[in-house]
Motif scaffolding. Sequence first.
Motif, PDB file in Angstrom:
ATOM      1  N   LEU A  50       0.804  -1.225   0.000  1.00  0.00           N
ATOM      2  CA  LEU A  50       0.000   0.000   0.000  1.00  0.00           C
ATOM      3  C   LEU A  50       0.834   1.271   0.000  1.00  0.00           C
ATOM      4  CD1 LEU A  50      -2.921  -1.221   2.199  1.00  0.00           C
ATOM      5  CD2 LEU A  50      -2.911  -0.779  -0.248  1.00  0.00           C
ATOM      6  N   LEU A  51       2.152   1.150   0.129  1.00  0.00           N
ATOM      7  CA  LEU A  51       3.025   2.313  -0.023  1.00  0.00           C
ATOM      8  C   LEU A  51       3.741   2.301  -1.369  1.00  0.00           C
ATOM      9  CD1 LEU A  51       4.549   2.667   3.553  1.00  0.00           C
ATOM     10  CD2 LEU A  51       2.754   4.019   2.488  1.00  0.00           C
ATOM     11  N   THR A  57      -1.825   3.305  -1.977  1.00  0.00           N
ATOM     12  CA  THR A  57      -2.935   4.228  -1.732  1.00  0.00           C
ATOM     13  C   THR A  57      -2.515   5.643  -2.131  1.00  0.00           C
ATOM     14  OG1 THR A  57      -2.184   4.381   0.558  1.00  0.00           O
ATOM     15  CG2 THR A  57      -3.999   2.861   0.102  1.00  0.00           C
ATOM     16  N   TYR A  58      -2.332   5.817  -3.427  1.00  0.00           N
ATOM     17  CA  TYR A  58      -1.895   7.109  -3.977  1.00  0.00           C
ATOM     18  C   TYR A  58      -2.848   8.208  -3.534  1.00  0.00           C
ATOM     19  CZ  TYR A  58      -0.227  10.612  -7.200  1.00  0.00           C
ATOM     20  OH  TYR A  58       0.296  11.753  -7.710  1.00  0.00           O
ATOM     21  N   PRO A  59      -2.389   9.371  -3.142  1.00  0.00           N
ATOM     22  CA  PRO A  59      -1.022   9.894  -3.224  1.00  0.00           C
ATOM     23  C   PRO A  59      -0.177   9.635  -1.975  1.00  0.00           C
ATOM     24  CG  PRO A  59      -2.470  11.665  -2.585  1.00  0.00           C
ATOM     25  CD  PRO A  59      -3.336  10.420  -2.757  1.00  0.00           C
ATOM     26  N   PHE A  60      -0.631   8.784  -1.092  1.00  0.00           N
ATOM     27  CA  PHE A  60       0.071   8.544   0.170  1.00  0.00           C
ATOM     28  C   PHE A  60       1.021   7.358   0.036  1.00  0.00           C
ATOM     29  CE2 PHE A  60      -4.228  10.152   0.982  1.00  0.00           C
ATOM     30  CZ  PHE A  60      -3.884  11.421   1.398  1.00  0.00           C
ATOM     31  N   PRO A 100      -4.731   8.032   4.964  1.00  0.00           N
ATOM     32  CA  PRO A 100      -5.901   7.565   5.707  1.00  0.00           C
ATOM     33  C   PRO A 100      -5.684   6.201   6.357  1.00  0.00           C
ATOM     34  CG  PRO A 100      -6.151   7.056   3.393  1.00  0.00           C
ATOM     35  CD  PRO A 100      -4.842   7.798   3.530  1.00  0.00           C
ATOM     36  N   PHE A 101      -6.499   5.919   7.338  1.00  0.00           N
ATOM     37  CA  PHE A 101      -6.608   4.602   7.962  1.00  0.00           C
ATOM     38  C   PHE A 101      -8.076   4.206   7.951  1.00  0.00           C
ATOM     39  CE2 PHE A 101      -2.801   5.670  10.733  1.00  0.00           C
ATOM     40  CZ  PHE A 101      -1.982   4.689  10.218  1.00  0.00           C
ATOM     41  N   PRO A 102      -8.383   2.950   7.681  1.00  0.00           N
ATOM     42  CA  PRO A 102      -9.780   2.525   7.811  1.00  0.00           C
ATOM     43  C   PRO A 102     -10.217   2.504   9.268  1.00  0.00           C
ATOM     44  CG  PRO A 102      -8.491   0.894   6.602  1.00  0.00           C
ATOM     45  CD  PRO A 102      -7.548   1.922   7.115  1.00  0.00           C
ATOM     46  N   THR A 103      -9.261   2.293  10.180  1.00  0.00           N
ATOM     47  CA  THR A 103      -9.540   2.313  11.621  1.00  0.00           C
ATOM     48  C   THR A 103      -8.434   3.120  12.283  1.00  0.00           C
ATOM     49  OG1 THR A 103      -8.192   0.345  12.035  1.00  0.00           O
ATOM     50  CG2 THR A 103     -10.521  -0.022  11.544  1.00  0.00           C
ATOM     51  N   GLU A 104      -8.685   3.631  13.465  1.00  0.00           N
ATOM     52  CA  GLU A 104      -7.628   4.326  14.210  1.00  0.00           C
ATOM     53  C   GLU A 104      -7.739   3.988  15.682  1.00  0.00           C
ATOM     54  OE1 GLU A 104      -6.230   8.203  13.511  1.00  0.00           O
ATOM     55  OE2 GLU A 104      -6.988   8.266  11.468  1.00  0.00           O
ATOM     56  N   PHE A 105      -6.585   3.920  16.342  1.00  0.00           N
ATOM     57  CA  PHE A 105      -6.547   3.692  17.777  1.00  0.00           C
ATOM     58  C   PHE A 105      -6.778   5.007  18.508  1.00  0.00           C
ATOM     59  CE2 PHE A 105      -3.278   0.154  16.934  1.00  0.00           C
ATOM     60  CZ  PHE A 105      -4.248  -0.824  16.940  1.00  0.00           C
ATOM     61  N   SER A 106      -7.113   4.890  19.776  1.00  0.00           N
ATOM     62  CA  SER A 106      -7.185   6.090  20.612  1.00  0.00           C
ATOM     63  C   SER A 106      -5.776   6.647  20.757  1.00  0.00           C
ATOM     64  CB  SER A 106      -7.744   5.733  21.993  1.00  0.00           C
ATOM     65  OG  SER A 106      -6.815   4.911  22.685  1.00  0.00           O
ATOM     66  N   LYS A 107      -5.674   7.914  21.104  1.00  0.00           N
ATOM     67  CA  LYS A 107      -4.357   8.555  21.247  1.00  0.00           C
ATOM     68  C   LYS A 107      -3.513   7.816  22.287  1.00  0.00           C
ATOM     69  CE  LYS A 107      -2.057  12.963  22.249  1.00  0.00           C
ATOM     70  NZ  LYS A 107      -0.810  12.278  22.339  1.00  0.00           N
ATOM     71  N   ASP A 108      -4.123   7.393  23.404  1.00  0.00           N
ATOM     72  CA  ASP A 108      -3.383   6.692  24.458  1.00  0.00           C
ATOM     73  C   ASP A 108      -2.789   5.381  23.942  1.00  0.00           C
ATOM     74  OD1 ASP A 108      -2.544   6.153  27.239  1.00  0.00           O
ATOM     75  OD2 ASP A 108      -4.054   4.554  27.112  1.00  0.00           O
ATOM     76  N   LEU A 109      -3.605   4.577  23.263  1.00  0.00           N
ATOM     77  CA  LEU A 109      -3.124   3.304  22.747  1.00  0.00           C
ATOM     78  C   LEU A 109      -2.071   3.532  21.658  1.00  0.00           C
ATOM     79  CD1 LEU A 109      -3.152   0.267  22.678  1.00  0.00           C
ATOM     80  CD2 LEU A 109      -5.173   0.367  21.183  1.00  0.00           C
ATOM     81  N   MET A 110      -2.286   4.542  20.814  1.00  0.00           N
ATOM     82  CA  MET A 110      -1.317   4.862  19.763  1.00  0.00           C
ATOM     83  C   MET A 110       0.038   5.217  20.377  1.00  0.00           C
ATOM     84  SD  MET A 110      -1.972   7.382  16.522  1.00  0.00           S
ATOM     85  CE  MET A 110      -3.708   7.226  16.706  1.00  0.00           C
ATOM     86  N   ASP A 111       0.013   6.025  21.432  1.00  0.00           N
ATOM     87  CA  ASP A 111       1.260   6.416  22.096  1.00  0.00           C
ATOM     88  C   ASP A 111       1.955   5.208  22.727  1.00  0.00           C
ATOM     89  OD1 ASP A 111       0.905   9.049  21.363  1.00  0.00           O
ATOM     90  OD2 ASP A 111       0.058   9.663  23.293  1.00  0.00           O
ATOM     91  N   ARG A 112       1.182   4.298  23.324  1.00  0.00           N
ATOM     92  CA  ARG A 112       1.770   3.095  23.934  1.00  0.00           C
ATOM     93  C   ARG A 112       2.414   2.205  22.881  1.00  0.00           C
ATOM     94  NH1 ARG A 112      -3.245   1.643  27.083  1.00  0.00           N
ATOM     95  NH2 ARG A 112      -2.899  -0.383  26.153  1.00  0.00           N
ATOM     96  N   ILE A 113       1.754   2.060  21.738  1.00  0.00           N
ATOM     97  CA  ILE A 113       2.310   1.234  20.660  1.00  0.00           C
ATOM     98  C   ILE A 113       3.586   1.864  20.118  1.00  0.00           C
ATOM     99  CG2 ILE A 113       1.920   0.499  18.260  1.00  0.00           C
ATOM    100  CD1 ILE A 113      -0.974  -0.094  19.091  1.00  0.00           C
ATOM    101  N   CYS A 136      -8.295  -6.624   5.146  1.00  0.00           N
ATOM    102  CA  CYS A 136      -8.414  -6.496   3.681  1.00  0.00           C
ATOM    103  C   CYS A 136      -7.136  -5.899   3.099  1.00  0.00           C
ATOM    104  CB  CYS A 136      -9.644  -5.682   3.286  1.00  0.00           C
ATOM    105  SG  CYS A 136      -9.616  -3.976   3.843  1.00  0.00           S
ATOM    106  N   TRP A 137      -6.450  -5.031   3.836  1.00  0.00           N
ATOM    107  CA  TRP A 137      -5.161  -4.503   3.375  1.00  0.00           C
ATOM    108  C   TRP A 137      -4.112  -5.602   3.425  1.00  0.00           C
ATOM    109  CZ3 TRP A 137      -3.973   1.043   5.516  1.00  0.00           C
ATOM    110  CH2 TRP A 137      -4.887   1.956   4.955  1.00  0.00           C
ATOM    111  N   SER A 138      -4.145  -6.393   4.484  1.00  0.00           N
ATOM    112  CA  SER A 138      -3.129  -7.438   4.676  1.00  0.00           C
ATOM    113  C   SER A 138      -3.241  -8.539   3.646  1.00  0.00           C
ATOM    114  CB  SER A 138      -3.261  -8.061   6.068  1.00  0.00           C
ATOM    115  OG  SER A 138      -3.074  -7.064   7.030  1.00  0.00           O
ATOM    116  N   SER A 139      -4.413  -8.708   3.078  1.00  0.00           N
ATOM    117  CA  SER A 139      -4.594  -9.782   2.109  1.00  0.00           C
ATOM    118  C   SER A 139      -4.171  -9.387   0.703  1.00  0.00           C
ATOM    119  CB  SER A 139      -6.060 -10.245   2.097  1.00  0.00           C
ATOM    120  OG  SER A 139      -6.886  -9.193   1.614  1.00  0.00           O
ATOM    121  N   MET A 140      -3.786  -8.110   0.508  1.00  0.00           N
ATOM    122  CA  MET A 140      -3.326  -7.695  -0.813  1.00  0.00           C
ATOM    123  C   MET A 140      -1.990  -8.333  -1.114  1.00  0.00           C
ATOM    124  SD  MET A 140      -4.266  -3.691  -1.083  1.00  0.00           S
ATOM    125  CE  MET A 140      -3.802  -3.642  -2.795  1.00  0.00           C
ATOM    126  N   PRO A 141      -1.835  -8.859  -2.312  1.00  0.00           N
ATOM    127  CA  PRO A 141      -0.563  -9.510  -2.646  1.00  0.00           C
ATOM    128  C   PRO A 141       0.573  -8.492  -2.717  1.00  0.00           C
ATOM    129  CG  PRO A 141      -1.968  -9.333  -4.583  1.00  0.00           C
ATOM    130  CD  PRO A 141      -2.779  -8.849  -3.411  1.00  0.00           C
TER     131      PRO A 141
END
Length: 143
Positions: A50-51, A57-60, A100-113, A136-141
């Motif tokens: 995807l990069l 995921t153009y233009p990203f 973009p992200f299809p899902t996002e973590f909370s700021k706290d969880l994002m910071d911990r990760i 669905c992203w992970s299943s892309m070849p």
Amino acid sequence: MEGFSFDSLYQEYLDYAKKIKKYVCNTTLLLNEALKAKKRIMFEGAQGTLLDVDHGTYPFVTSSNSTAGGALTGTGVGPTNIDKVIGVVKAYTTRVGEGPFPTEFSKDLMDRIRKKGKSSAQLPGVRGDAAGLTMCWSSMPSW
């Protein structure tokens, strides 16, 4: 405005060239000779499909081909020499910069990760968001 000295810059970079000369070669030739000698070669890529500039995921995207096929264009190794591609997926998705992200973590969880994963996005002023693994992203070849 003050200029620069061509001779000074030339000498500085000539000195760099002398230091790294032993590490520089025709890598296409080196790799193909290794294959001819039946040596095993492993190519590693740090970014996923995807990069990829063509499949992402153009233009990203990054400015290169980050799929398994991209290893071939970057090395000069022909596709008939690749006999195995192994994909590795982490349990979350990260992105530095925009996108973009299809899902996002909370700021706290994002910071911990970020902290646990020692993310380089901990640099001041650099966005480095994390989101849940999107299957669905992970299943892309990564052809």
